[in-house]
Design a protein around this motif. Structure first.
Motif, PDB file in Angstrom:
ATOM      1  N   ARG A 177       0.831  -1.198   0.000  1.00  0.00           N
ATOM      2  CA  ARG A 177       0.000   0.000   0.000  1.00  0.00           C
ATOM      3  C   ARG A 177       0.870   1.254   0.000  1.00  0.00           C
ATOM      4  O   ARG A 177       0.633   2.209  -0.743  1.00  0.00           O
ATOM      5  N   SER A 178       1.915   1.235   0.844  1.00  0.00           N
ATOM      6  CA  SER A 178       2.799   2.400   0.921  1.00  0.00           C
ATOM      7  C   SER A 178       3.501   2.642  -0.410  1.00  0.00           C
ATOM      8  O   SER A 178       3.598   3.795  -0.865  1.00  0.00           O
ATOM      9  N   PHE A 179       3.985   1.568  -1.044  1.00  0.00           N
ATOM     10  CA  PHE A 179       4.680   1.742  -2.319  1.00  0.00           C
ATOM     11  C   PHE A 179       3.742   2.312  -3.379  1.00  0.00           C
ATOM     12  O   PHE A 179       4.099   3.236  -4.120  1.00  0.00           O
ATOM     13  N   VAL A 180       2.533   1.741  -3.474  1.00  0.00           N
ATOM     14  CA  VAL A 180       1.605   2.173  -4.525  1.00  0.00           C
ATOM     15  C   VAL A 180       1.275   3.650  -4.381  1.00  0.00           C
ATOM     16  O   VAL A 180       1.383   4.446  -5.336  1.00  0.00           O
ATOM     17  N   PHE A 181       0.883   4.057  -3.179  1.00  0.00           N
ATOM     18  CA  PHE A 181       0.450   5.450  -3.003  1.00  0.00           C
ATOM     19  C   PHE A 181       1.636   6.411  -2.968  1.00  0.00           C
ATOM     20  O   PHE A 181       1.505   7.572  -3.362  1.00  0.00           O
ATOM     21  N   THR A 182       2.794   5.929  -2.507  1.00  0.00           N
ATOM     22  CA  THR A 182       3.989   6.772  -2.583  1.00  0.00           C
ATOM     23  C   THR A 182       4.408   6.982  -4.034  1.00  0.00           C
ATOM     24  O   THR A 182       4.766   8.100  -4.455  1.00  0.00           O
ATOM     25  N   ALA A 183       4.364   5.893  -4.820  1.00  0.00           N
ATOM     26  CA  ALA A 183       4.726   6.003  -6.238  1.00  0.00           C
ATOM     27  C   ALA A 183       3.762   6.932  -6.969  1.00  0.00           C
ATOM     28  O   ALA A 183       4.179   7.738  -7.818  1.00  0.00           O
ATOM     29  N   VAL A 184       2.459   6.838  -6.651  1.00  0.00           N
ATOM     30  CA  VAL A 184       1.484   7.725  -7.291  1.00  0.00           C
ATOM     31  C   VAL A 184       1.825   9.181  -6.992  1.00  0.00           C
ATOM     32  O   VAL A 184       1.846  10.044  -7.890  1.00  0.00           O
TER      33      VAL A 184
END
Length: 624
Positions: A177-184
């Motif tokens: 979750r952190s990677f996805v929203f951080t990448a966004v």
């Protein structure tokens, strides 16, 4: 220690064979299938679990959007602070943009608090469901094969693996979750500053991710084999611990060690392989996390020459160093360890319940010496029975022939570890012989796999008496069929008759009467055995098997109980720990490790040196 079988020594009955110390059997776990098969089993269960928790997922996503905003403001605020503030000579503007970036950091902290609350709504129900499934699987295996009921391996699944699943799933959800929203947030910020930054950052990042993903399947396979070996090692150590006394008595330490060391060596090899894949994962992390930084720095002159400002370049580096690099590091660590481990663990819980194992085929019975008796005439019969605990172990019973007549009282004596308890377990159908045939009431002792309910042919009382929390009456009648409502008075009379026959009036009165509650922890071992003996007395089973079930009683109480059980209609087989118990029996079976001799108490001293020694010591004690 070597044990050799001999041919029959017969008296009034038929008994031949040997008793020997036991070796420890062990089973080994096997692989659970390929990675694709694992995902095929786990994926439907996972989708079903997530569909039932849409509200928890929505709350988790909402809080995570705040984290994207925090990431966006971090790099964008640095770029604007430089270009529009400090480099343009407007210090107040620069400080304002840095303050906006700091506010984004506070926003990220607030979001993290909400994320953990939403995470608990996903992870705790998963763990509870896995615990319920582990218990159900263990019960299914126990019903399917009572002899090989789950032991330490089931405990590992119930405790270690459920906690492993909870921790792994929590870490995985949190980091993905952190990677996805951080990448966004980071990619949106780069696109807002200068889309050309994405062309420089994305290729090395995607290359590193591709290398990492290529390691997941082989790493999961190694992780699966590691868990298989861990379960097999736990089961084998548990079995060895239970039979340690017999292993030492028979000099089987080397054989037992040979069965344990391959699993330990396999675990060591698998640990090395996991370390190798972890090293490759580190290389992938370096490619995905560090190479974009190198690419940006190498391209800095070209970017500055083509209109990209210093602030935009600094913002891009901020996105990579402070957002993407930590997120990728956490993601690869979680997927590479927690992710593969979670898939392997969940695969076990998603496996179909085991089918009941068929009873082991009985070998053709050997010639039974002595007077021929039709199987239906015997309460129990062993024909050429051989049994050993594991391949290569010395037989506990070797070519044993025995006929127990209906209504007979048979005592079994011999040194500790010689095979007395194994004999009762075979008659109880808990073990299947390696060779020969075991019959009870003319039928195979071991029931068909699809049989349900208690076996009406026999009742086994082990050394550890079974007493449960309930009334005294319930503890005495749990082996009896449920009486008809109109038969309550007759059933109560039978219970009171059993209490009187076994001399339990004082114990029942101390406990508070038949309807008083029994608290097992407050009973002595002798009191527990007395209640269990009364339950056996009331059991309708025609064959009673007592495996040292009176060892905690004094001689007078033991004598009264055995005489009452012998007078009860049916057949009584007693593993005796006192010669006085054997003296009361109709016949005595002596197991001494080199031969089995059966006869009456009066005639056996002349035919069995072991029994002669036992009787001599007993006479010396009683005379003294």
């Amino acid at each position: 220690m070597t044990r050799t079988g001999t041919r029959p020594e017969t008296g009034t009955g038929t008994a031949t064979g040997t008793g020997a110390g036991a070796g420890a059997g062990a089973g080994a776990g096997t692989g659970a299938g390929t990675e694709t098969e694992a995902r095929r089993r786990v994926a439907p269960e996972g989708r079903r679990f997530l569909r039932g928790r849409k509200s928890a997922l929505a709350r988790l996503a909402a809080w995570s959007l705040l984290e994207s905003a925090h990431t966006f403001l971090g790099g964008y605020g640095v770029a604007r602070a430089l270009d529009d503030g400090f480099l343009a000579g407007r210090t107040a503007t620069g400080l304002a943009w840095l303050a906006a970036a700091a506010a984004g950091a506070l926003l990220g902290g607030l979001a993290l608090r909400g994320v953990f609350a939403g995470l608990a709504d996903l992870v705790e129900p998963l763990r509870d469901g896995l615990v319920r499934r582990a218990v159900r699987q263990a019960l299914d295996r126990a019903v399917g094969d009572p002899v090989r009921a789950p032991g330490a391996g089931a405990v590992s699944r119930l405790t270690q693996q459920t906690e492993m699943a909870r921790d792994s799933s929590a870490g995985l959800v949190l980091t993905v979750r952190s990677f996805v929203f951080t990448a966004v947030g980071a990619f949106a910020g780069m696109a807002a500053l200068a889309p050309v930054l994405l062309l420089i950052v994305l290729p090395p990042l995607l290359l590193g991710v591709a290398v990492f993903l290529a390691t997941l399947r082989p790493m999961a396979a190694v992780q699966r084999r590691s868990l298989d070996t861990d379960e097999a090692l736990a089961d084998r150590l548990g079995e060895l611990g239970e039979g340690l006394r017999d292993v030492v008595a028979c000099g089987g330490q080397a054989s037992a060690q040979d069965r344990i060391e391959p699993l330990i060596a396999a675990q060591e090899r698998l640990a090395r392989r996991l370390a190798g894949w972890a090293a490759l994962r580190t290389l992938a992390l370096g490619t995905a996390g560090r190479l974009p930084v190198v690419a940006l720095l190498a391209a800095a002159p070209w970017l500055l020459a083509h209109g990209v400002t210093a602030g935009t370049l600094a913002g891009g580096l901020t996105y990579v160093v402070q957002a993407l690099l930590p997120a990728i590091d956490s993601l690869m660590t979680a997927l590479g360890s927690a992710g593969t481990r979670l898939l392997v663990v969940l695969e076990r819980f998603c496996a179909a319940p085991p089918h009941p194992l068929p009873a082991a085929p009985a070998a053709k019975a050997q010639q039974v010496t002595g007077p021929a008796r039709p199987p239906a005439a015997a309460a129990a019969e062993l024909r050429g029975v051989t049994f050993a605990y594991g391949r290569g172990a010395a037989p506990v019973l070797d070519a044993l022939d025995l006929v127990v007549r209906p209504g007979e009282h048979l005592a079994v004596v011999g040194p500790s570890g010689i095979g007395k308890s194994t004999l009762t377990a075979l008659l109880a159908g808990m073990l299947a012989p390696d060779a020969g045939t075991v019959l009870v009431a003319g039928a195979a002792a071991r029931r068909a796999p699809d049989a349900s309910g208690p076996d009406p042919r026999r009742t086994l009382l082990p050394q550890q008496a079974y007493v449960f929390t309930g009334t005294v009456r319930e503890n005495l009648t749990h082996l009896c069929p449920t009486p008809d409502p109109g038969d309550a008075r007759s059933a109560d009379a039978r219970v009171r008759h059993a209490v009187g026959a076994l001399g339990l009036d004082g114990l029942v009165e101390r406990l508070g009467g038949l309807d008083a509650e029994v608290r097992p922890g407050l009973l002595s071992r002798g009191e527990s055995q007395q209640l269990a003996l009364a339950a056996a007395y009331l059991s309708p089973a025609p064959l009673l098997l007592l495996d040292e079930a009176t060892c905690h009683l004094d001689p007078r109480t033991e004598e009264r109980a055995e005489r009452a059980l012998a007078a009860r209609p049916g057949t009584l087989v007693v593993v005796a720990h006192r010669v006085s118990s054997a003296a009361r029996a109709d016949r005595v079976l002596v197991l001494d490790g080199t031969r089995a001799v059966c006869g009456t108490h009066a005639e056996l001293p002349a035919r069995s040196p072991l029994y002669r020694d036992l009787v001599g010591k007993w006479n010396e004690t009683t005379d003294g």
